[in-house]
Write an enzyme that holds these catalytic residues in place. Structure first.
Site, PDB file in Angstrom:
ATOM      1  N   ASP A  45       0.845  -1.198   0.000  1.00  0.00           N
ATOM      2  CA  ASP A  45       0.000   0.000   0.000  1.00  0.00           C
ATOM      3  C   ASP A  45       0.885   1.254   0.000  1.00  0.00           C
ATOM      4  O   ASP A  45       0.635   2.215  -0.722  1.00  0.00           O
ATOM      5  CB  ASP A  45      -0.895  -0.036   1.257  1.00  0.00           C
ATOM      6  CG  ASP A  45      -2.141   0.819   1.115  1.00  0.00           C
ATOM      7  OD1 ASP A  45      -2.528   1.149  -0.023  1.00  0.00           O
ATOM      8  OD2 ASP A  45      -2.738   1.157   2.159  1.00  0.00           O
TER       9      ASP A  45
ATOM     10  N   HIS B 106      -4.237   2.298  -7.209  1.00  0.00           N
ATOM     11  CA  HIS B 106      -5.475   2.032  -6.465  1.00  0.00           C
ATOM     12  C   HIS B 106      -6.661   1.751  -7.392  1.00  0.00           C
ATOM     13  O   HIS B 106      -7.555   0.988  -7.046  1.00  0.00           O
ATOM     14  CB  HIS B 106      -5.785   3.157  -5.472  1.00  0.00           C
ATOM     15  CG  HIS B 106      -5.093   2.956  -4.138  1.00  0.00           C
ATOM     16  ND1 HIS B 106      -3.782   3.305  -3.952  1.00  0.00           N
ATOM     17  CD2 HIS B 106      -5.521   2.392  -2.976  1.00  0.00           C
ATOM     18  CE1 HIS B 106      -3.425   2.976  -2.706  1.00  0.00           C
ATOM     19  NE2 HIS B 106      -4.468   2.425  -2.092  1.00  0.00           N
TER      20      HIS B 106
ATOM     21  N   HIS C 175      -6.239  -1.779  -8.339  1.00  0.00           N
ATOM     22  CA  HIS C 175      -6.677  -2.576  -7.174  1.00  0.00           C
ATOM     23  C   HIS C 175      -8.200  -2.722  -7.191  1.00  0.00           C
ATOM     24  O   HIS C 175      -8.746  -3.814  -7.060  1.00  0.00           O
ATOM     25  CB  HIS C 175      -6.247  -1.911  -5.862  1.00  0.00           C
ATOM     26  CG  HIS C 175      -7.025  -2.389  -4.672  1.00  0.00           C
ATOM     27  ND1 HIS C 175      -8.270  -1.876  -4.338  1.00  0.00           N
ATOM     28  CD2 HIS C 175      -6.779  -3.374  -3.782  1.00  0.00           C
ATOM     29  CE1 HIS C 175      -8.732  -2.531  -3.290  1.00  0.00           C
ATOM     30  NE2 HIS C 175      -7.859  -3.434  -2.925  1.00  0.00           N
TER      31      HIS C 175
ATOM     32  N   HIS D 290      -5.476  -5.925   0.647  1.00  0.00           N
ATOM     33  CA  HIS D 290      -5.500  -4.649  -0.082  1.00  0.00           C
ATOM     34  C   HIS D 290      -4.128  -4.299  -0.671  1.00  0.00           C
ATOM     35  O   HIS D 290      -3.984  -4.086  -1.869  1.00  0.00           O
ATOM     36  CB  HIS D 290      -5.987  -3.557   0.888  1.00  0.00           C
ATOM     37  CG  HIS D 290      -5.908  -2.167   0.348  1.00  0.00           C
ATOM     38  ND1 HIS D 290      -6.859  -1.631  -0.497  1.00  0.00           N
ATOM     39  CD2 HIS D 290      -4.981  -1.191   0.523  1.00  0.00           C
ATOM     40  CE1 HIS D 290      -6.526  -0.395  -0.800  1.00  0.00           C
ATOM     41  NE2 HIS D 290      -5.387  -0.092  -0.202  1.00  0.00           N
TER      42      HIS D 290
HETATM   43 ZN   LIG Z   1      -4.530   1.851  -0.068  1.00  0.00          ZN
END
Ligand SMILES: [Zn+2]
Length: 365
Positions: free
Chosen positions: A171, A254, A257, A271
């Site tokens: 992340d 993101h 993702h 995540h």
């Molecule tokens: Zn994130």
């Protein structure tokens, strides 16, 4: 004209045994407190500290029900009102923390965030994700302010499985690349303004810290010990990445993702693991400098972040499924539009295939 804007938590405290400071911090901010805690925290973390003994009747402890849903938020809000709570503590993983942050905001009381894992950069932020009762993404809730206190106990985090810390590094890896894209394309950050020099420098520091200390921190975590390198990575995952993404903005990683979540096979991944593959895809999408790509692949391989479809649990993914991911990635509201390149589903698919093929080729070397 949009303003330059940056947001921060009120206080950030990181130490071994930091939870011992909780009673003092609670007294500083209120008179009657509620600790919303995950079941692990209730069963095996809180009993190790004297928080309950020190605060006695002025403390209510409530176990989190497992989902940050409207129903759970309503339950916590009524508890706050019935018990006349004036400070709330969210202690556990991301969903427990998010429920505490939203409930505090709705009642206009301060929140103390105590993350027990360092797997995402959510603890310091002023936004939280609400899910339906079945665990499907519902919407992002924006609070009036960021948390008053983020209290990070590195002893607790060092005892959690290292996959959480590695996922947090995934992340955090996205922070610099996404911040840089927003700066290049003059795109909005995640707090409704444009990036400051502060936000951008913190995002860069986050990346440099990962490259320098990532492997050592993982080794420390695997041995459940706190070392200077471990401390630096916890700070990178929680504080630097938190300020970096919110104050400098999100980009391709993101959005990819979010696109990947369209495939059920990826649901077992964390995540940050999916975000890391989003970073690799973005390198191929944006014609990034090959020398820098080499550094990023090396980093992912060294700490154990996924670099191939196989590691994302989509080894035999077909064109139709990749198209599903790509279409979701390119939705108008996604941060992929902060990138300076052609943003078509076909280009996303090509970049994903290139990211996987490069990852596979490197593993054979
Ligand atoms: Zn994130």
């Amino acid at each position: 004209m949009k303003p330059f804007k940056a947001v921060f938590p009120g206080k950030y405290i990181q130490a071994e045994g930091a939870v011992a400071q909780l009673p003092e911090l609670i007294r500083l901010l209120g008179t009657k407190s509620l600790i919303l805690a995950s079941s692990t925290v209730v069963k095996s973390i809180l009993p190790r500290y004297s928080v309950r003994e020190e605060l006695k009747e002025s403390l209510v402890i409530c176990e989190f029900n497992g989902e940050c849903s409207e129903k759970e938020i309503e339950r916590v809000c009524s508890l706050i009102q019935n018990e006349k709570i004036d400070v709330i503590v969210g202690m556990g993983g991301g969903k427990t923390i998010d429920t505490a942050k939203i409930s505090a905001d709705k009642n206009g009381i301060p929140v103390i965030v105590v993350p027990t894992i360092a797997s995402t950069d959510a603890p310091c932020s002023g936004c939280a994700v609400v899910y339906t009762m079945n665990g499907v993404f519902d919407y992002v809730y924006y609070q009036k302010m960021n948390p008053q206190v983020v209290l990070v106990d590195t002893k607790i985090i060092s005892c959690a499985p290292s996959r959480f810390l590695v996922s947090g590094m995934g992340d955090a890896l996205a922070t610099w690349f996404e911040a840089r894209s927003c700066e290049r394309t003059n795109s909005e950050n995640a707090c409704g303004g444009y990036s400051t020099l502060t936000g951008l420098s913190i995002a860069r520091l986050c990346y440099d810290t990962l490259l320098k200390y990532g492997i050592s921190a993982r080794i420390a975590n695997e041995n459940n010990i706190v070392t200077p390198a471990f401390n630096h990575i916890v700070e990178a995952n929680i504080l630097l990445s938190g300020i970096g993404f919110e104050s400098s903005g999100l980009g391709a990683a993101h959005a990819i993702h979010n696109g990947l979540t369209a495939l059920e096979q990826t649901h077992g991944l964390y995540h940050g693991e999916k975000v890391a593959f989003g970073v690799l895809t973005s390198l191929h999408l944006t014609d990034n400098d090959p020398c820098e790509n080499e550094t990023v692949y090396q980093f992912c391989e060294s700490v154990g972040l996924p670099t191939t479809f196989r590691e994302l649990n989509i080894k035999n993914v077909g064109y139709d499924d990749l198209m599903k991911v790509a279409v979701a990635t390119c939705r108008p509201e996604e941060s992929i539009h902060h990138e300076a390149c052609s943003i078509e589903p076909e280009s996303i698919i090509a970049a994903m295939i290139a990211a996987d093929a490069t990852g596979r080729m490197r593993k054979k070397q």
